[in-house]
Design a protein around this motif. Structure first.
Motif, PDB file in Angstrom:
ATOM      1  N   VAL A  30       0.861  -1.183   0.000  1.00 32.50           N
ATOM      2  CA  VAL A  30       0.000   0.000   0.000  1.00 32.50           C
ATOM      3  C   VAL A  30       0.896   1.231   0.000  1.00 32.50           C
ATOM      4  CG1 VAL A  30      -1.820   1.237   1.246  1.00 32.50           C
ATOM      5  CG2 VAL A  30      -1.700  -1.263   1.389  1.00 32.50           C
ATOM      6  N   ASN A  31       0.625   2.148  -0.911  1.00 32.73           N
ATOM      7  CA  ASN A  31       1.377   3.403  -0.962  1.00 32.73           C
ATOM      8  C   ASN A  31       1.184   4.148   0.360  1.00 32.73           C
ATOM      9  OD1 ASN A  31       2.340   5.969  -1.402  1.00 32.73           O
ATOM     10  ND2 ASN A  31       1.173   6.337  -3.288  1.00 32.73           N
ATOM     11  N   PRO A  32       2.279   4.428   1.087  1.00 39.35           N
ATOM     12  CA  PRO A  32       2.109   5.110   2.376  1.00 39.35           C
ATOM     13  C   PRO A  32       1.489   6.494   2.225  1.00 39.35           C
ATOM     14  CG  PRO A  32       4.447   4.885   1.797  1.00 39.35           C
ATOM     15  CD  PRO A  32       3.679   4.094   0.794  1.00 39.35           C
ATOM     16  N   ALA A  33       1.605   7.086   1.017  1.00 41.93           N
ATOM     17  CA  ALA A  33       1.025   8.413   0.800  1.00 41.93           C
ATOM     18  C   ALA A  33      -0.367   8.324   0.178  1.00 41.93           C
ATOM     19  CB  ALA A  33       1.945   9.237  -0.102  1.00 41.93           C
ATOM     20  N   ALA A  34      -0.914   7.116   0.100  1.00 35.07           N
ATOM     21  CA  ALA A  34      -2.248   6.977  -0.514  1.00 35.07           C
ATOM     22  C   ALA A  34      -3.260   7.767   0.303  1.00 35.07           C
ATOM     23  CB  ALA A  34      -2.651   5.508  -0.571  1.00 35.07           C
ATOM     24  N   GLY A  35      -4.144   8.448  -0.413  1.00 35.54           N
ATOM     25  CA  GLY A  35      -5.195   9.208   0.260  1.00 35.54           C
ATOM     26  C   GLY A  35      -6.293   8.279   0.735  1.00 35.54           C
ATOM     27  N   GLU A  36      -7.247   8.919   1.369  1.00 40.17           N
ATOM     28  CA  GLU A  36      -8.340   8.186   2.005  1.00 40.17           C
ATOM     29  C   GLU A  36      -9.060   7.229   1.046  1.00 40.17           C
ATOM     30  OE1 GLU A  36     -12.054  10.039   4.136  1.00 40.17           O
ATOM     31  OE2 GLU A  36     -10.309  11.374   4.216  1.00 40.17           O
ATOM     32  N   ALA A  37      -9.475   7.749  -0.104  1.00 37.24           N
ATOM     33  CA  ALA A  37     -10.285   6.948  -1.021  1.00 37.24           C
ATOM     34  C   ALA A  37      -9.465   5.769  -1.556  1.00 37.24           C
ATOM     35  CB  ALA A  37     -10.770   7.812  -2.177  1.00 37.24           C
TER      36      ALA A  37
END
Ligand code: MCA
Ligand code: AMP
Length: 441
Positions: free
Chosen positions: A68-75
């Protein structure tokens, strides 16, 4: 896959932290014990030693890791966690590098079972989960080791993100499989003793003169994930005395072509098929150009939960439609010349679907209509441009931050152009080809 990972010889260094040999094996085993029995385990893939240990631990336990991208946003994060069905989420903070465990029994893990589930963007909708079997990853890595003579003697340095194939399969599982030392750096640059560097074209083009000169001693400089501009190839050659090696692939196919270490290569070729890979040009035009289609042992096992999309990605005879346009001949190998889909943007080596950015923009109350396109960019290859019809007052900066917070910072538009209306055809479909001609208002 995992039985052939040479944990005993592994040596991984990230920032100031380093684990090697028996300590690395024991730390991986400790994770394996924690995750045993979980089919899919999400791993927040910070560029940290903990991520390497976590992913290796999931593999050693016979499970499937979902980076999972640690900078992934909420959605985006919500989508990945829900769609993957991961029953456990590991973050760097949960991994104790000092923990030590004994080996877990993993001898009977099926080579066809998925080892990684990697999310990748399509033209529309949220990202799809690509199931990668242990067999596919091993075939890809062994093919690369063949053509690059990649061995235990190598020291690989890179600064790639660990939530995509480039940094995770090639850049992490590769060194673990071959027992070569891995040095992960925060920014892309020279590392004492490195013999191999992996980077995307943006990284090569940004590297300053002194740093490139300091990379002269390496035996293999590799570029991939996006088109390498000829001037970047020439500049690297001038300053390092070496010709960049290109390789090509998709998340769905892993790496399928590569220039070999001893080939007489120039700019513009991404090499020849790796052992066992089938490559054909479908419906070539007079100049031999057509869609690149792929088969062989490195192909994915399908998209999770999306049999419709899996069927659409394959031809009737089971070849993967890459969506890339290319030309192949024995002398030059594969040359890539463009892309069939215009609704995909390759920016800094990341693939971003226009549809997911449009959906995020339309989720903002001040946006009435939105269209997203890619435009040529000297630094990023392509940059994401948003065309927006406002329903209410909003600034470009607010919309950019909105997309970064919902999806991920690399999916944010670099430009927002406010327009009074979007060009549409008689059916009401947005005509993106007319957008660059539309003036801002
Ligand atoms: C900027 N930032 C923001 C915002 N604006 N954060 C929140 N909201 C905003 N509005 C932050 C970013 O998060 C980042 O922080 C920093 O500012 C700079 O961001 P950016 O300009 O977007 O990127 P960059 O740091 O300049 O990145 C360029 C890059 C990167 C390093 C080349 O694009 C990259 O890592 N590319 C690699 C892509 C890759 O691995 N692709 C492989 C796909 P912070 O610095 O803290 O993060 S696999 C594949 O394609 C196939 C199989 C293959 O062939 O390999
Ligand atoms: P992704 O879905 O993120 O794995 O991106 C796969 C796409 O990256 C391919 O379909 C190509 O368009 C592009 N790509 C990967 N490697 C290269 C390369 N060496 N040169 C040009 N494009 C590349």
């Amino acid at each position: 896959m995992l039985t052939a990972l040479h944990w005993g010889r592994g040596d991984v260094q990230v920032a100031g932290e380093r684990l090697r040999g028996a300590d690395l094996v024991a730390a991986v085993n400790a994770v394996a014990h924690t995750v045993a029995g979980h089919e899919r385990v999400a791993v927040v893939a910070h560029r940290q030693l903990q991520t390497v240990v976590a992913v290796a631990g999931v593999l050693a336990a016979g499970g499937c890791a979902v980076p999972v991208n640690p900078a992934a946003g909420e959605a985006e994060r919500g989508h990945v966690l829900a769609d993957s069905g991961a029953s456990l989420l590991l973050d760097g903070s949960a991994i104790d590098l000092a923990a030590r465990g004994a080996g877990v029994a993993s001898g009977d893990v099926d080579a066809e079972s998925p080892g990684l589930l990697v999310y990748t963007s399509g033209t529309t909708g949220p990202p799809k989960g690509v199931l990668l079997s242990r067999r596919a990853m091993a075939a890809c890595l062994d093919g690369l080791s063949d053509v690059w003579q990649w061995s235990q003697e190598d020291v690989l340095a890179h600064a790639l993100p660990l939530f995509h194939v480039h940094g995770l399969v090639l850049g992490t599982l590769g060194p673990l499989r071959f027992g070569s030392r891995l040095v992960l750096t925060d920014g892309f640059g020279p590392v004492e003793g490195a013999t191999m560097y992996f980077g995307v074209p943006t990284m090569w083009s940004r590297t300053d003169v002194e740093s490139l000169r300091a990379m002269r001693g390496a035996r293999l400089l590799v570029s991939g994930s996006a088109a390498l501009p000829a001037p970047v190839f020439e500049r690297v050659r001038e300053l390092t005395g070496q010709r960049l090696v290109e390789r090509y692939g998709l998340t769905e196919s892993l790496i399928v072509t590569a220039a070999s270490v001893d080939s007489d290569r120039g700019a513009g070729s991404v090499g020849r098929p790796l052992p066992g890979v089938g490559l054909r040009i479908a419906d070539p035009d007079d100049e031999g150009m057509g869609e690149v289609q792929l088969s062989g042992p490195t192909l994915f096992s399908g998209y999770l939960n999306r049999p419709d999309a899996t069927t659409a990605a394959l031809t009737d005879d089971g070849w993967l439609r890459s969506g890339d346009l290319g030309r192949y001949d024995d002398e030059h190998g594969l040359r890539l010349l463009g892309r069939l889909a215009t609704d995909l943007v390759k920016t800094g080596g990341f693939k971003v679907g226009a549809g997911e950015v449009e959906d995020a923009l339309l989720g903002h109350p001040a946006v009435a209509e939105a269209a997203v396109t890619g435009e040529p960019d000297d630094d990023l290859g392509e940059r994401i441009v948003a065309w927006v019809v406002r329903a209410d007052a909003v600034t470009a900066g607010e919309l950019i931050d909105h997309v970064a917070a919902q999806l991920a910072p690399h999916k944010r538009p670099r430009d927002v152009r406010f327009v009074e209306a979007l060009p549409r055809n008689a059916m009401g479909k947005i005509q993106k080809s007319l957008l660059s001609a539309t003036n801002d208002v």
